[in-house]
Design a protein around this motif. Structure first.
Motif, mmCIF file in Angstrom:
data_model
loop_
_atom_site.group_PDB
_atom_site.id
_atom_site.type_symbol
_atom_site.label_atom_id
_atom_site.label_comp_id
_atom_site.label_asym_id
_atom_site.label_seq_id
_atom_site.Cartn_x
_atom_site.Cartn_y
_atom_site.Cartn_z
ATOM 1 N N SER A 208 29.663 62.757 45.263
ATOM 2 C CA SER A 208 29.663 63.467 43.988
ATOM 3 C C SER A 208 30.922 63.146 43.187
ATOM 4 O O SER A 208 30.941 63.291 41.960
ATOM 5 N N ARG A 209 31.974 62.733 43.879
ATOM 6 C CA ARG A 209 33.223 62.334 43.211
ATOM 7 C C ARG A 209 33.233 60.848 42.862
ATOM 8 O O ARG A 209 34.101 60.387 42.123
ATOM 9 N N PHE A 210 32.324 60.110 43.450
ATOM 10 C CA PHE A 210 32.259 58.671 43.219
ATOM 11 C C PHE A 210 30.849 58.310 42.763
ATOM 12 O O PHE A 210 30.127 57.582 43.431
ATOM 13 N N SER A 211 30.467 58.875 41.622
ATOM 14 C CA SER A 211 29.149 58.594 41.069
ATOM 15 C C SER A 211 29.045 57.117 40.720
ATOM 16 O O SER A 211 30.065 56.439 40.507
ATOM 17 N N PRO A 212 27.834 56.576 40.647
ATOM 18 C CA PRO A 212 27.688 55.150 40.361
ATOM 19 C C PRO A 212 28.331 54.753 39.034
ATOM 20 O O PRO A 212 28.301 55.522 38.058
ATOM 21 N N PHE A 213 28.925 53.580 39.019
ATOM 22 C CA PHE A 213 29.523 53.031 37.799
ATOM 23 C C PHE A 213 28.389 52.625 36.853
ATOM 24 O O PHE A 213 27.548 51.794 37.199
ATOM 25 N N GLU A 214 28.358 53.236 35.682
ATOM 26 C CA GLU A 214 27.272 52.990 34.732
ATOM 27 C C GLU A 214 27.594 51.865 33.754
ATOM 28 O O GLU A 214 26.754 51.477 32.934
ATOM 29 N N GLY A 215 28.813 51.351 33.815
ATOM 30 C CA GLY A 215 29.204 50.280 32.905
ATOM 31 C C GLY A 215 28.669 48.930 33.362
ATOM 32 O O GLY A 215 27.897 48.819 34.314
ATOM 33 N N VAL A 216 29.109 47.893 32.685
ATOM 34 C CA VAL A 216 28.692 46.528 32.984
ATOM 35 C C VAL A 216 29.897 45.753 33.495
ATOM 36 O O VAL A 216 30.956 45.723 32.847
ATOM 37 N N ARG A 217 29.760 45.162 34.673
ATOM 38 C CA ARG A 217 30.844 44.360 35.231
ATOM 39 C C ARG A 217 31.065 43.109 34.381
ATOM 40 O O ARG A 217 30.117 42.512 33.863
ATOM 41 N N SER A 218 32.309 42.698 34.294
ATOM 42 C CA SER A 218 32.656 41.585 33.413
ATOM 43 C C SER A 218 32.125 40.255 33.943
ATOM 44 O O SER A 218 31.798 40.121 35.125
ATOM 45 N N GLY A 317 51.327 47.384 67.300
ATOM 46 C CA GLY A 317 49.928 47.748 67.476
ATOM 47 C C GLY A 317 49.333 48.555 66.345
ATOM 48 O O GLY A 317 48.123 48.821 66.336
ATOM 49 N N ASP A 318 50.148 48.947 65.370
ATOM 50 C CA ASP A 318 49.637 49.750 64.268
ATOM 51 C C ASP A 318 48.628 48.947 63.447
ATOM 52 O O ASP A 318 48.771 47.732 63.277
ATOM 53 N N ARG A 319 47.618 49.621 62.946
ATOM 54 C CA ARG A 319 46.586 48.984 62.128
ATOM 55 C C ARG A 319 45.795 50.067 61.410
ATOM 56 O O ARG A 319 45.856 51.254 61.764
ATOM 57 N N ASP A 320 45.048 49.657 60.408
ATOM 58 C CA ASP A 320 44.112 50.568 59.761
ATOM 59 C C ASP A 320 42.901 50.777 60.648
ATOM 60 O O ASP A 320 42.609 49.961 61.535
ATOM 61 N N GLY A 321 42.153 51.851 60.374
ATOM 62 C CA GLY A 321 40.846 52.024 60.989
ATOM 63 C C GLY A 321 39.840 51.340 60.073
ATOM 64 O O GLY A 321 39.760 50.118 60.012
ATOM 65 N N LEU A 322 39.108 52.126 59.329
ATOM 66 C CA LEU A 322 38.296 51.616 58.231
ATOM 67 C C LEU A 322 38.920 52.199 56.968
ATOM 68 O O LEU A 322 38.733 53.383 56.669
ATOM 69 N N PRO A 323 39.697 51.398 56.237
ATOM 70 C CA PRO A 323 40.394 51.950 55.066
ATOM 71 C C PRO A 323 39.431 52.601 54.083
ATOM 72 O O PRO A 323 38.457 51.973 53.637
ATOM 73 N N ASN A 324 39.698 53.835 53.751
ATOM 74 C CA ASN A 324 38.805 54.566 52.865
ATOM 75 C C ASN A 324 38.712 53.900 51.500
ATOM 76 O O ASN A 324 37.687 53.998 50.817
ATOM 77 N N VAL A 325 39.772 53.212 51.091
ATOM 78 C CA VAL A 325 39.760 52.578 49.770
ATOM 79 C C VAL A 325 38.698 51.479 49.688
ATOM 80 O O VAL A 325 38.157 51.207 48.603
ATOM 81 N N LEU A 326 38.390 50.831 50.817
ATOM 82 C CA LEU A 326 37.315 49.837 50.813
ATOM 83 C C LEU A 326 35.958 50.496 50.564
ATOM 84 O O LEU A 326 35.107 49.947 49.858
ATOM 85 N N VAL A 327 35.770 51.679 51.137
ATOM 86 C CA VAL A 327 34.530 52.420 50.920
ATOM 87 C C VAL A 327 34.462 52.894 49.467
ATOM 88 O O VAL A 327 33.414 52.807 48.814
ATOM 89 N N GLU A 328 35.586 53.373 48.956
ATOM 90 C CA GLU A 328 35.621 53.839 47.563
ATOM 91 C C GLU A 328 35.315 52.703 46.595
ATOM 92 O O GLU A 328 34.499 52.852 45.673
ATOM 93 N N ALA A 329 35.994 51.568 46.785
ATOM 94 C CA ALA A 329 35.760 50.422 45.898
ATOM 95 C C ALA A 329 34.300 49.981 45.960
ATOM 96 O O ALA A 329 33.666 49.704 44.928
ATOM 97 N N SER A 330 33.744 49.936 47.163
ATOM 98 C CA SER A 330 32.356 49.515 47.333
ATOM 99 C C SER A 330 31.397 50.470 46.636
ATOM 100 O O SER A 330 30.356 50.057 46.113
ATOM 101 N N SER A 331 31.742 51.765 46.610
ATOM 102 C CA SER A 331 30.859 52.748 45.973
ATOM 103 C C SER A 331 30.699 52.488 44.482
ATOM 104 O O SER A 331 29.763 52.983 43.856
ATOM 105 N N GLN A 332 31.621 51.707 43.920
ATOM 106 C CA GLN A 332 31.577 51.401 42.489
ATOM 107 C C GLN A 332 31.004 50.015 42.204
ATOM 108 O O GLN A 332 31.131 49.494 41.094
ATOM 109 N N GLY A 333 30.387 49.414 43.221
ATOM 110 C CA GLY A 333 29.828 48.091 43.036
ATOM 111 C C GLY A 333 30.877 47.021 42.855
ATOM 112 O O GLY A 333 30.601 45.949 42.307
ATOM 113 N N LEU A 334 32.090 47.285 43.321
ATOM 114 C CA LEU A 334 33.210 46.343 43.195
ATOM 115 C C LEU A 334 33.307 45.520 44.468
ATOM 116 O O LEU A 334 33.398 46.077 45.562
#
Length: 416
Positions: A208-218, A317-334
């Motif tokens: 609900s916070r990451f509604s689909p991007f309604e614009g047109v990708r360049s 040994g430190d590392r990311d898990g599944l970075p949430n920013v990748l999920v967020e970016a993907s939610s916008q068709g990026l």
């Protein structure tokens, strides 16, 4: 839920801009009917807040970040805990841990646990720790002192930088542990955790916070100096994010290719990275935006053409898990470009819904960046596939339902 089901959630710090996924989960649990009390080991250092933080109703309490800063409070807590038989169980456990980890940090965690036990929030009937390192240490000791059961959410750094002996002990004492990637889940299971006590639970997004991007990708393709392809990354400037690798990859792009890079986030390495960009001769193509709230980050995803994050495993040994920013970016068709470590391949499949390269390889990263810059059709196809996957498989409501079920199963068992 009644006060008998109130959950005391132990957090490392609160609120934190870099831990949106935790805030999102807390709000989701509240909306699902659970009562929460938040207990943080340190006060906030970020100057901004995400909107989600203002929607969470749970009260927040802060433990002494350093015991010597509040000695009267700590001593008073220890004295008030003396009549509790659990204090001696906790002390015995603490003594064993201290022999293996003779650090001030270990002492601090027991002192914080004693304060939590002595100042126990009204109605608290459960302890849940976010992160299986320091917050879980406080939760485990507090559980021993109070006799109240505890559970844990394990994520990334906390799993991979904690010694096996400590993880095994915590996994044995929790009622259950959830973790957010299959790699983390497999690692905890290999440590001998009972099957019923470790669960895989992707954070997902509050869509609900990451509604689909309604614009047109360049259709930008790097050929027009006045219309550079916009590359975005969001994340703290710390070693495991691989920003030095990303900068080196950008410097390897053909000089006649038109692009701009924007970074959103803070971190200890910003100054060093700015210096590196000067050395590489690309500083004039980079905009360091600093920390922004979630609304501004969302606008960044929608303005960008490519999202890039060069995740790596550090020497400790430190590392990311599944970075949430990748999920967020993907939610916008990026379209997202990242590396094949940890949980990243659990979201991005190279050539199907993203571009994935080995870590620590600026040349490989530069090659896929150039491909994505030049090929708008590829960007659009991969971005659309990524969005479809996020909207079908990474909805946070599924994780909230799973967590609520786990809590309620325990409470029902306690009543029988």
């Amino acid at each position: 839920m009644s006060n008998r089901s109130k959950i005391v959630v132990v957090l490392k710090g609160y609120p934190r801009l870099s831990e949106t996924f935790i805030a999102q989960e807390l709000l989701g649990l509240e909306k699902a009917g659970l009562d929460l009390v938040l207990v943080a080991l340190r006060r906030p250092t970020d100057k901004k807040r995400h909107p989600v933080h203002d929607e969470i109703r749970a009260p927040v309490y802060y433990l002494p970040e350093y015991l010597h800063h509040e000695p009267v409070r700590v001593l008073s807590a220890l004295v008030s805990c003396l009549p509790k038989l659990g204090l001696w169980r906790g002390l015995a456990s603490f003594a064993k841990d201290l022999l293996k980890d003779p650090t001030r940090n270990r002492v601090r965690r027991f002192g914080q646990a004693a304060v939590l036990a002595a100042e126990w929030p009204d109605g608290g009937q459960w302890i849940h720790a976010h992160f299986i390192h320091t917050p879980a240490s406080v939760a485990a000791y507090a559980s021993q002192i109070t006799g109240i059961a505890w559970t844990c959410s394990a994520h990334a750094k906390d799993i991979w930088t904690s010694p096996s002996w400590e993880l095994k002990g915590k996994l044995a004492s929790t009622r259950w542990t959830v973790t957010c990637t299959h790699t983390g889940f497999d690692h905890l299971r290999r440590l001998g955790a009972p099957t019923s006590r470790v669960h895989l639970s992707y954070h997902g997004l509050d869509l609900s916070r990451f509604s689909p991007f309604e614009g047109v990708r360049s259709r930008r393709d790097g050929s027009d100096r006045d219309e550079p392809v916009r590359i975005l990354s969001v994340g703290r400037a710390v070693e495991k994010k691989g920003y030095d690798i990303l900068l080196r990859a950008l410097s390897l792009l053909p000089s006649n290719l038109s692009w701009k890079f924007e970074h959103i986030g803070d971190g200890d390495s910003i100054k060093r990275l700015k210096g590196l960009s000067e050395e590489l001769g690309i500083a004039d193509r980079i905009d360091w935006k600093g920390a922004l709230d979630q609304k501004d980050v969302l606008a960044g995803y929608r303005d960008a053409d490519i999202f890039a994050l060069a995740c790596r495993i550090t020497s400790d040994g430190d590392r990311d898990g599944l970075p949430n920013v990748l999920v967020e970016a993907s939610s916008q068709g990026l379209v997202s470009i990242s590396t094949n470590i940890s949980g990243v391949p659990e979201l991005l499949i190279d050539g199907q819904n993203g571009l994935v390269v080995p870590p620590e390889d600026p040349k490989a990263l530069a090659a896929v960046l150039e491909t994505a810059i030049r090929d708008a059709d590829l960007r659009h196809r991969l971005g659309q596939a990524a969005e479809k996957r996020v909207r079908t498989e990474f909805d946070s409501s599924a994780s909230i339902r799973q967590l609520k079920s786990l809590f309620e199963t325990e409470w029902q068992a306690g009543k029988s």
